[in-house]
Design a protein around this motif. Structure first.
Motif, mmCIF file in Angstrom:
data_model
loop_
_atom_site.group_PDB
_atom_site.id
_atom_site.type_symbol
_atom_site.label_atom_id
_atom_site.label_comp_id
_atom_site.label_asym_id
_atom_site.label_seq_id
_atom_site.Cartn_x
_atom_site.Cartn_y
_atom_site.Cartn_z
ATOM 1 N N UNK A 174 0.811 -1.222 0.000
ATOM 2 C CA UNK A 174 0.000 0.000 0.000
ATOM 3 C C UNK A 174 0.844 1.273 0.000
ATOM 4 N N UNK A 175 2.144 1.112 -0.027
ATOM 5 C CA UNK A 175 3.060 2.262 0.012
ATOM 6 C C UNK A 175 3.866 2.318 -1.290
ATOM 7 N N UNK A 176 3.359 2.995 -2.314
ATOM 8 C CA UNK A 176 4.033 2.988 -3.610
ATOM 9 C C UNK A 176 5.477 3.476 -3.569
ATOM 10 N N UNK A 177 5.788 4.424 -2.710
ATOM 11 C CA UNK A 177 7.155 4.946 -2.704
ATOM 12 C C UNK A 177 8.128 4.028 -1.967
ATOM 13 N N UNK A 178 7.610 3.003 -1.336
ATOM 14 C CA UNK A 178 8.472 1.939 -0.798
ATOM 15 C C UNK A 178 8.626 0.861 -1.873
ATOM 16 N N UNK B 88 14.219 -2.265 -3.508
ATOM 17 C CA UNK B 88 13.854 -3.407 -4.349
ATOM 18 C C UNK B 88 14.991 -4.417 -4.455
ATOM 19 N N UNK B 89 16.234 -3.949 -4.337
ATOM 20 C CA UNK B 89 17.380 -4.872 -4.399
ATOM 21 C C UNK B 89 17.469 -5.738 -3.138
ATOM 22 N N UNK B 90 16.825 -5.319 -2.064
ATOM 23 C CA UNK B 90 16.914 -6.010 -0.778
ATOM 24 C C UNK B 90 15.653 -6.791 -0.456
ATOM 25 N N UNK B 91 14.513 -6.212 -0.766
ATOM 26 C CA UNK B 91 13.237 -6.806 -0.366
ATOM 27 C C UNK B 91 12.764 -7.862 -1.351
ATOM 28 N N UNK C 47 21.361 -2.963 3.486
ATOM 29 C CA UNK C 47 21.428 -1.499 3.606
ATOM 30 C C UNK C 47 21.262 -0.877 2.236
ATOM 31 N N UNK C 48 20.549 0.229 2.216
ATOM 32 C CA UNK C 48 20.403 0.994 0.981
ATOM 33 C C UNK C 48 21.455 2.092 0.893
ATOM 34 N N UNK C 49 22.069 2.384 2.016
ATOM 35 C CA UNK C 49 23.074 3.437 2.159
ATOM 36 C C UNK C 49 23.818 3.092 3.446
ATOM 37 N N UNK C 50 25.056 3.530 3.638
ATOM 38 C CA UNK C 50 25.788 3.141 4.851
ATOM 39 C C UNK C 50 25.057 3.409 6.166
ATOM 40 N N UNK C 51 24.223 4.441 6.213
ATOM 41 C CA UNK C 51 23.505 4.745 7.459
ATOM 42 C C UNK C 51 22.023 4.374 7.390
ATOM 43 N N UNK C 52 21.616 3.586 6.388
ATOM 44 C CA UNK C 52 20.198 3.235 6.231
ATOM 45 C C UNK C 52 20.003 1.718 6.127
ATOM 46 N N UNK C 53 19.932 1.036 7.268
ATOM 47 C CA UNK C 53 19.665 -0.396 7.250
ATOM 48 C C UNK C 53 18.192 -0.686 6.963
ATOM 49 N N UNK C 54 17.946 -1.839 6.389
ATOM 50 C CA UNK C 54 16.582 -2.360 6.271
ATOM 51 C C UNK C 54 16.471 -3.423 7.350
ATOM 52 N N UNK C 55 15.484 -3.241 8.215
ATOM 53 C CA UNK C 55 15.314 -4.126 9.359
ATOM 54 C C UNK C 55 14.049 -4.960 9.195
ATOM 55 N N UNK C 56 14.124 -6.211 9.670
ATOM 56 C CA UNK C 56 12.993 -7.129 9.521
ATOM 57 C C UNK C 56 12.753 -7.890 10.817
ATOM 58 N N UNK C 57 11.483 -8.074 11.091
ATOM 59 C CA UNK C 57 11.085 -8.982 12.168
ATOM 60 C C UNK C 57 10.144 -10.014 11.568
#
Length: 189
Positions: free
Chosen positions: A80-84, A91-94, A174-184
């Motif tokens: 539901x979040x188009x900009x995600x 997209x390279x991570x998810x 990570x999408x950038x050195x200070x931007x991790x993608x976190x998952x639970x």
């Protein structure tokens, strides 16, 4: 700290949500948790109000401390979040999981920041997503340890890495050195 109570942001609670947004409440063009969405409403505030009034299940959660509203988070299906969904680096991570949910933003009243409200909201968001059939809950916080200086509150509206770790999330890229993608990972409830 007294225990935090987290509840769905329903239409009846709309007036209290403005209290969380503080001075921005008077500015209908400020973000109002619309950064990752698209809408046709006149203002971002109108868009969020429409979502709160119509969404089933609710699109966010409110945190209360001693009966006073102190925080908000948006937690919804990622689709539901188009900009995600359309974000190339994400997209390279998810993966393309139709049951994945996303926690996109946090707003905690200034006088309550750093007191665990964000973690309480994040833990409740994971429970909320699981109750609604989510397989995972993902987010894209800021790793503040990698920043040259202390960020402004508006720069960490997606949460912090430390907050996500405290709520049991694991880094998946990570999408950038200070931007991790976190998952639970979630168990359906």
């Amino acid at each position: 700290m007294t225990s935090v109570r987290v509840v769905p942001a329903t239409a009846e609670r709309w007036p209290q949500l403005g209290r969380v947004f503080g001075p921005r409440e008077k500015n209908p063009a400020s973000c109002w948790c619309q950064r990752f969405r698209r809408h046709d409403e006149a203002t971002n505030r109108d868009a969020l109000r429409g979502e709160i009034q119509q969404a089933d299940p609710p699109v966010g959660l409110l945190a209360y401390l001693d009966g006073d509203v102190v925080g908000w988070t948006r937690v919804v299906p990622r689709s539901t979040l188009p900009r995600i969904v359309e974000h190339r680096a994400l997209a390279r991570i998810l993966d393309d999981d139709p049951d994945a949910w996303w926690v996109s933003c946090f707003v905690v009243r200034r006088e309550h920041r750093g007191s665990g409200i964000g973690v309480a909201l994040l833990e409740a968001a994971a429970d909320w997503a699981a109750q609604h059939g989510a397989s995972v809950l993902d987010g894209h916080p800021v790793d503040t340890d990698g920043l040259a200086r202390i960020p402004s509150p508006s720069a960490v509206f997606t949460g912090t890495l430390a907050m996500f770790r405290r709520a049991g999330f694991a880094e998946i890229g990570r999408t950038y050195p200070t931007r991790p993608v976190m998952r639970r990972e979630l168990l359906h409830r």
